[in-house]
Design a protein around this motif. Structure first.
Motif, PDB file in Angstrom:
ATOM      1  N   GLU A  88      26.721   8.163  11.891  1.00  9.96           N
ATOM      2  CA  GLU A  88      26.110   9.461  12.156  1.00  9.96           C
ATOM      3  C   GLU A  88      24.594   9.355  12.239  1.00  9.96           C
ATOM      4  O   GLU A  88      23.975   8.460  11.653  1.00  9.96           O
ATOM      5  CB  GLU A  88      26.485  10.447  11.038  1.00  9.96           C
ATOM      6  CG  GLU A  88      27.963  10.805  10.987  1.00  9.96           C
ATOM      7  CD  GLU A  88      28.252  11.853   9.928  1.00  9.96           C
ATOM      8  OE1 GLU A  88      27.314  12.246   9.202  1.00  9.96           O
ATOM      9  OE2 GLU A  88      29.419  12.288   9.829  1.00  9.96           O
ATOM     10  N   ILE A  89      24.010  10.289  12.991  1.00 10.75           N
ATOM     11  CA  ILE A  89      22.558  10.381  13.068  1.00 10.75           C
ATOM     12  C   ILE A  89      22.168  11.840  13.253  1.00 10.75           C
ATOM     13  O   ILE A  89      22.859  12.606  13.937  1.00 10.75           O
ATOM     14  CB  ILE A  89      21.989   9.521  14.223  1.00 10.75           C
ATOM     15  CG1 ILE A  89      20.457   9.524  14.160  1.00 10.75           C
ATOM     16  CG2 ILE A  89      22.488  10.002  15.578  1.00 10.75           C
ATOM     17  CD1 ILE A  89      19.800   8.488  15.044  1.00 10.75           C
ATOM     18  N   ASP A  90      21.066  12.215  12.633  1.00 11.53           N
ATOM     19  CA  ASP A  90      20.558  13.583  12.737  1.00 11.53           C
ATOM     20  C   ASP A  90      19.871  13.759  14.082  1.00 11.53           C
ATOM     21  O   ASP A  90      19.086  12.910  14.521  1.00 11.53           O
ATOM     22  CB  ASP A  90      19.556  13.837  11.606  1.00 11.53           C
ATOM     23  CG  ASP A  90      19.237  15.314  11.435  1.00 11.53           C
ATOM     24  OD1 ASP A  90      19.056  15.998  12.469  1.00 11.53           O
ATOM     25  OD2 ASP A  90      19.143  15.772  10.286  1.00 11.53           O
ATOM     26  N   ALA A  91      20.145  14.868  14.736  1.00 13.56           N
ATOM     27  CA  ALA A  91      19.540  15.146  16.044  1.00 13.56           C
ATOM     28  C   ALA A  91      18.016  15.151  15.969  1.00 13.56           C
ATOM     29  O   ALA A  91      17.339  14.843  16.958  1.00 13.56           O
ATOM     30  CB  ALA A  91      20.041  16.484  16.582  1.00 13.56           C
ATOM     31  N   GLU A  92      17.453  15.482  14.795  1.00 12.83           N
ATOM     32  CA  GLU A  92      16.000  15.528  14.642  1.00 12.83           C
ATOM     33  C   GLU A  92      15.358  14.160  14.880  1.00 12.83           C
ATOM     34  O   GLU A  92      14.160  14.068  15.185  1.00 12.83           O
ATOM     35  CB  GLU A  92      15.634  16.027  13.247  1.00 12.83           C
ATOM     36  CG  GLU A  92      15.913  17.502  13.019  1.00 12.83           C
ATOM     37  CD  GLU A  92      15.054  18.388  13.908  1.00 12.83           C
ATOM     38  OE1 GLU A  92      13.889  18.027  14.139  1.00 12.83           O
ATOM     39  OE2 GLU A  92      15.544  19.428  14.366  1.00 12.83           O
ATOM     40  N   ALA A  93      16.148  13.099  14.759  1.00 16.64           N
ATOM     41  CA  ALA A  93      15.609  11.756  14.975  1.00 16.64           C
ATOM     42  C   ALA A  93      15.149  11.553  16.412  1.00 16.64           C
ATOM     43  O   ALA A  93      14.333  10.678  16.693  1.00 16.64           O
ATOM     44  CB  ALA A  93      16.659  10.706  14.608  1.00 16.64           C
ATOM     45  N   PHE A  94      15.669  12.380  17.322  1.00 11.09           N
ATOM     46  CA  PHE A  94      15.313  12.260  18.736  1.00 11.09           C
ATOM     47  C   PHE A  94      14.207  13.242  19.140  1.00 11.09           C
ATOM     48  O   PHE A  94      13.941  13.416  20.330  1.00 11.09           O
ATOM     49  CB  PHE A  94      16.542  12.514  19.604  1.00 11.09           C
ATOM     50  CG  PHE A  94      17.634  11.492  19.434  1.00 11.09           C
ATOM     51  CD1 PHE A  94      17.600  10.302  20.127  1.00 11.09           C
ATOM     52  CD2 PHE A  94      18.688  11.727  18.566  1.00 11.09           C
ATOM     53  CE1 PHE A  94      18.598   9.357  19.979  1.00 11.09           C
ATOM     54  CE2 PHE A  94      19.703  10.790  18.399  1.00 11.09           C
ATOM     55  CZ  PHE A  94      19.649   9.597  19.107  1.00 11.09           C
ATOM     56  N   ALA A  95      13.557  13.851  18.158  1.00 10.71           N
ATOM     57  CA  ALA A  95      12.587  14.910  18.449  1.00 10.71           C
ATOM     58  C   ALA A  95      11.462  14.447  19.367  1.00 10.71           C
ATOM     59  O   ALA A  95      10.982  15.209  20.218  1.00 10.71           O
ATOM     60  CB  ALA A  95      12.004  15.461  17.147  1.00 10.71           C
ATOM     61  N   ASP A  96      11.025  13.206  19.223  1.00  8.83           N
ATOM     62  CA  ASP A  96       9.909  12.706  20.030  1.00  8.83           C
ATOM     63  C   ASP A  96      10.367  11.806  21.170  1.00  8.83           C
ATOM     64  O   ASP A  96       9.558  11.070  21.751  1.00  8.83           O
ATOM     65  CB  ASP A  96       8.925  11.938  19.131  1.00  8.83           C
ATOM     66  CG  ASP A  96       8.275  12.836  18.087  1.00  8.83           C
ATOM     67  OD1 ASP A  96       8.023  14.011  18.408  1.00  8.83           O
ATOM     68  OD2 ASP A  96       8.024  12.362  16.968  1.00  8.83           O
TER      69      ASP A  96
END
Length: 279
Positions: free
Chosen positions: A107-115
């Motif tokens: 799993e990975i948090d969508a916030e990790a792709f913010a930039d």
């Protein structure tokens, strides 16, 4: 009809500002008179008058010597609206990738792709995601992942040249993709394999394309029922890199090694892994 709350009034006001953000962005560049605004926006005199009157009432623009300009509040608002539109647009373009990775084994948090940099296929420029991948590939010394050939099937020559020139590459591929590559580019496949810099493994279920470069991680999603890249997202996030490494390890543990990139080795690897073509 119920009375509007303060919150709903504020929401309506923000929507009004978004609808008129193009006008604000024009004034962010320079002060303009009404005629110039009409020409820049391609609207009628009546529409332009309505927009400027509303924005003036909100205190975000003012008229000085016959020309409209942003107030201090208007400059702050325009910066905020520009940032919102950019981030909202990126989020919408990022949606196919987030949907694809949600079922990944890690799993990975969508916030990790913010930039992240999001490159989508657009009308008139359907290959921009592929071009972004190729740019990153030309800058890296190592590349590993899965379904990389699915990300850029039309750039086999460029990929082969980078491998032969020393780019260490590990790729997990779908059986049908490997067979297609062997059928369509047998000499390129052999040359890349004989260079000693390419490792190919077969896996029968790869939900998206993953490319781990020296400094960035890329994820590619194709159009449904097609091999055309729909969107390519890349980021330098350490959190995404750690996630990508963990996901790759899971799929690699399930894959079957092709010791040579030949038709014979392909069929032998298929038999060892009990894999079947789904073409």
């Amino acid at each position: 009809m119920g009375m509007m709350t303060a919150e709903s009034k504020e929401t309506d006001r923000l929507i009004d500002m978004l609808r008129r953000s193009a006008l604000l962005e024009e004034l962010q560049q320079e002060a303009l008179d009404r005629g110039e605004l009409q020409d820049r926006l391609g609207v009628s005199r009546a529409t332009c008058h309505r927009h400027t009157r509303t924005l003036d009432e909100f205190g975000v623009i003012e008229r000085v010597d016959g020309r409209f300009q942003l107030t201090d509040a208007g400059r702050l608002l325009t910066d905020a609206l520009t940032t919102f539109k950019r981030d909202a647009g990126s989020a919408l373009r990022l949606a196919p990738v987030l949907d694809a990775v949600k079922d990944a084994p890690v799993e990975i948090d969508a916030e990790a792709f913010a930039d992240a940099t999001v490159t989508s296929a657009e009308r008139g420029d359907p290959y921009s995601p592929v071009a972004r991948f190729v740019t990153l590939m030309q800058e890296t010394e190592t590349l590993y992942g899965f379904d990389v050939d699915g990300i850029a099937p039309l750039y086999m020559e460029e990929i082969k040249d980078r491998i032969v020139s020393g780019m260490k590459t590990e790729d997990l591929v779908l059986p049908e993709a490997a067979k297609n590559a062997l059928d369509e580019y047998p000499e390129k496949c052999m040359e890349a394999c004989m260079s000693g810099y390419l490792t190919i493994q077969l896996h029968d279920c790869l939900p998206f394309g993953l490319a781990v470069f020296d400094d960035r991680v890329g994820i590619g999603v194709c159009e449904p029922d097609a091999r055309q890249l729909r969107v390519f997202v890349d980021t330098g996030s350490q959190e995404v890199r750690e996630w990508a490494e963990a996901v790759y390890e899971v799929y690699e543990s399930e894959a079957v090694l092709m010791e040579e990139f030949t038709h014979q080795e392909f069929h032998e690897a298929m038999e060892r892994g009990g894999l079947e073509l789904t073409m």
